[in-house]
Design a protein around this motif. Sequence first.
Motif, short mmCIF file in Angstrom:
data_model
loop_
_atom_site.label_atom_id
_atom_site.label_comp_id
_atom_site.label_asym_id
_atom_site.label_seq_id
_atom_site.Cartn_x
_atom_site.Cartn_y
_atom_site.Cartn_z
N VAL A 92 -13.61 35.23 6.77
CA VAL A 92 -12.69 34.40 5.98
C VAL A 92 -12.73 32.95 6.44
N TYR A 93 -12.64 32.72 7.77
CA TYR A 93 -12.54 31.31 8.16
C TYR A 93 -13.87 30.56 8.13
N THR A 94 -14.98 31.30 8.28
CA THR A 94 -16.26 30.58 8.19
C THR A 94 -16.49 30.05 6.77
N LYS A 95 -15.86 30.67 5.78
CA LYS A 95 -15.92 30.16 4.40
C LYS A 95 -15.44 28.72 4.32
N TYR A 96 -14.49 28.39 5.21
CA TYR A 96 -13.91 27.03 5.22
C TYR A 96 -14.72 26.10 6.13
N GLY A 97 -15.80 26.62 6.71
CA GLY A 97 -16.65 25.80 7.58
C GLY A 97 -16.03 25.58 8.96
N ILE A 98 -15.17 26.48 9.40
CA ILE A 98 -14.51 26.26 10.70
C ILE A 98 -14.86 27.39 11.68
N ASP A 99 -14.63 27.10 12.97
CA ASP A 99 -14.91 28.12 13.98
C ASP A 99 -13.59 28.68 14.55
N GLU A 100 -13.73 29.48 15.60
CA GLU A 100 -12.54 30.18 16.10
C GLU A 100 -11.46 29.22 16.64
N SER A 101 -11.91 28.16 17.35
CA SER A 101 -10.92 27.19 17.87
C SER A 101 -10.17 26.53 16.72
N PHE B 203 -9.68 27.72 13.84
CA PHE B 203 -8.80 28.74 13.27
C PHE B 203 -7.47 28.80 14.05
N PHE B 204 -7.56 28.72 15.37
CA PHE B 204 -6.33 28.75 16.18
C PHE B 204 -5.48 27.48 15.95
N ILE B 205 -6.16 26.35 15.76
CA ILE B 205 -5.43 25.10 15.50
C ILE B 205 -4.64 25.23 14.19
N ILE B 206 -5.33 25.71 13.16
CA ILE B 206 -4.66 25.84 11.85
C ILE B 206 -3.51 26.84 11.95
N SER B 207 -3.74 27.94 12.65
CA SER B 207 -2.68 28.95 12.80
C SER B 207 -1.45 28.34 13.49
N THR B 208 -1.69 27.52 14.51
CA THR B 208 -0.57 26.90 15.24
C THR B 208 0.17 25.91 14.33
N LEU B 209 -0.60 25.13 13.57
CA LEU B 209 0.04 24.15 12.68
C LEU B 209 0.77 24.81 11.51
N MET B 210 0.44 26.08 11.25
CA MET B 210 1.21 26.83 10.24
C MET B 210 2.66 27.00 10.69
N ILE B 211 2.83 27.12 12.02
CA ILE B 211 4.17 27.42 12.55
C ILE B 211 4.86 26.14 13.03
N ARG B 212 4.07 25.28 13.68
CA ARG B 212 4.62 24.02 14.21
C ARG B 212 3.93 22.85 13.52
N SER B 213 4.68 22.14 12.72
CA SER B 213 4.10 21.01 12.00
C SER B 213 4.32 19.73 12.81
N GLN B 214 3.59 18.68 12.47
CA GLN B 214 3.81 17.35 13.08
C GLN B 214 3.70 17.39 14.59
N LEU B 215 2.58 17.87 15.08
CA LEU B 215 2.38 17.92 16.53
C LEU B 215 1.43 16.81 16.96
N ASN B 216 1.72 16.18 18.11
CA ASN B 216 0.71 15.27 18.64
C ASN B 216 -0.30 16.09 19.46
N LEU B 217 -1.38 15.42 19.83
CA LEU B 217 -2.48 16.15 20.48
C LEU B 217 -2.01 16.85 21.76
N GLN B 218 -1.15 16.15 22.51
CA GLN B 218 -0.67 16.71 23.78
C GLN B 218 0.13 18.00 23.54
N VAL C 15 -2.98 26.47 2.24
CA VAL C 15 -3.61 27.56 1.47
C VAL C 15 -4.54 28.36 2.38
N ALA C 16 -5.35 27.63 3.17
CA ALA C 16 -6.28 28.30 4.09
C ALA C 16 -5.50 29.15 5.10
N GLY C 17 -4.45 28.54 5.66
CA GLY C 17 -3.63 29.25 6.66
C GLY C 17 -3.06 30.54 6.08
N ARG C 18 -2.59 30.45 4.84
CA ARG C 18 -2.01 31.65 4.21
C ARG C 18 -3.08 32.73 4.02
#
Length: 319
Positions: free
Chosen positions: A203-212, A214-229, A270-273
């Motif tokens: 599913v996620y390779t369809k979006y041209g992304i790798d496992e890391s 995927f984890f970033i998107i999953s985290t931003l699904m729950i916590r929005s507006q995060l700085n890099l730190q 949409v991807a996250g969902r």
Amino acid sequence: MNDKTVQIDPKALRQALGAFTTGVTIITTRSPTGEPVGITANSFSSVSLDPPLVLWSLARTAHSLGSFSQSSHWNVHVLSMEQEDLSNRFAKAGENKFAGLELDTGISDSPLLTNCSARFQCKKAFEYDGGDHIIFVGEVLGFDKSDRPPIAYASGNYAIPTKKTNTKLSNSTTQYSSPYSEDLLGYLLGRAHYQMLARMRVVYTKYGIDESDFFIISTLMIRSQLNLQDLNKYLHYIGDVNKDNLMKLSQLGLVQNINDLFSLTSEGIVAGREFVKAANQVEAHLSENIGETDTLAMKSLLKRVILATDPGLPPLWDE
Ligand SMILES: Cc1cc2nc3c(=O)[nH]c(=O)nc-3n(C[C@H](O)[C@H](O)[C@H](O)COP(=O)(O)O)c2cc1C
């Protein structure tokens, strides 16, 4: 009883008896004035099939002793994994144990609780002296069983009864003599992770992304507006997330950067969902294979592993 005085340490005896893993029941009856009465008991045991008899024992100190002694009927409820709170409620001496509980109509007027793994409606057959307990033997007048997995009680803790396997992954008989064997937890965890998530990768390779990513998107699904730190605090377990990772996600139109705060774009949402849907399918597929109870047992163990190895990550879901 023999004449020899044997010194028994009650605490040690209790601990040793706790090695005998049991289920957990709630046993209910009515007081002589018709009040519902119930206690949590793991002393329940089957006795005989013909005639159908079961037993359990009640502490002489229990408030409910008078009611059970005077009652001709009682119901045994084998608790399901979802009924831990109910077990704790009935393990405390209290007036209001039945408050808010839905009851079924049974053979006798003893309260019949719902959503259990099994229920036995009994008529008192015998009552025996059992030291500091009274042993009640009942004849089973009626019973029913559901598919709800039962909760277990082992060494003073609630437990999940999971199937033990002696299955070996490979045929080698010498495998465990090597320090790197198929029994190495790291190997099992790693292989299980990759095998189980193979469908997610599709599913996620369809979006041209790798496992890391995927984890970033999953985290931003729950916590929005995060700085890099902050993003790195939540994702400490995958290693360093850097600006390049986020730049790539932003070029793919999945993440946006507003004043160095990162969040998902509508496409990213949409991807996250889609990822969450796929993750649920992966779980359902596994559950079909190893069973609902073992899936729950695995989650319970993984949570313990995560807590035992947690370097201090902030909780992702808590406010
Ligand atoms: C898992 C578990 C199992 C228990 N098993 C028994 C038991 O078999 N017999 C017993 O008398 N008390 C047992 N207890 C303790 C009673 O549930 C507890 O003493 C309860 O307060 C008795 O209620 P009562 O005083 O209102 O009668 C158990 C408690 C727990 C948590």
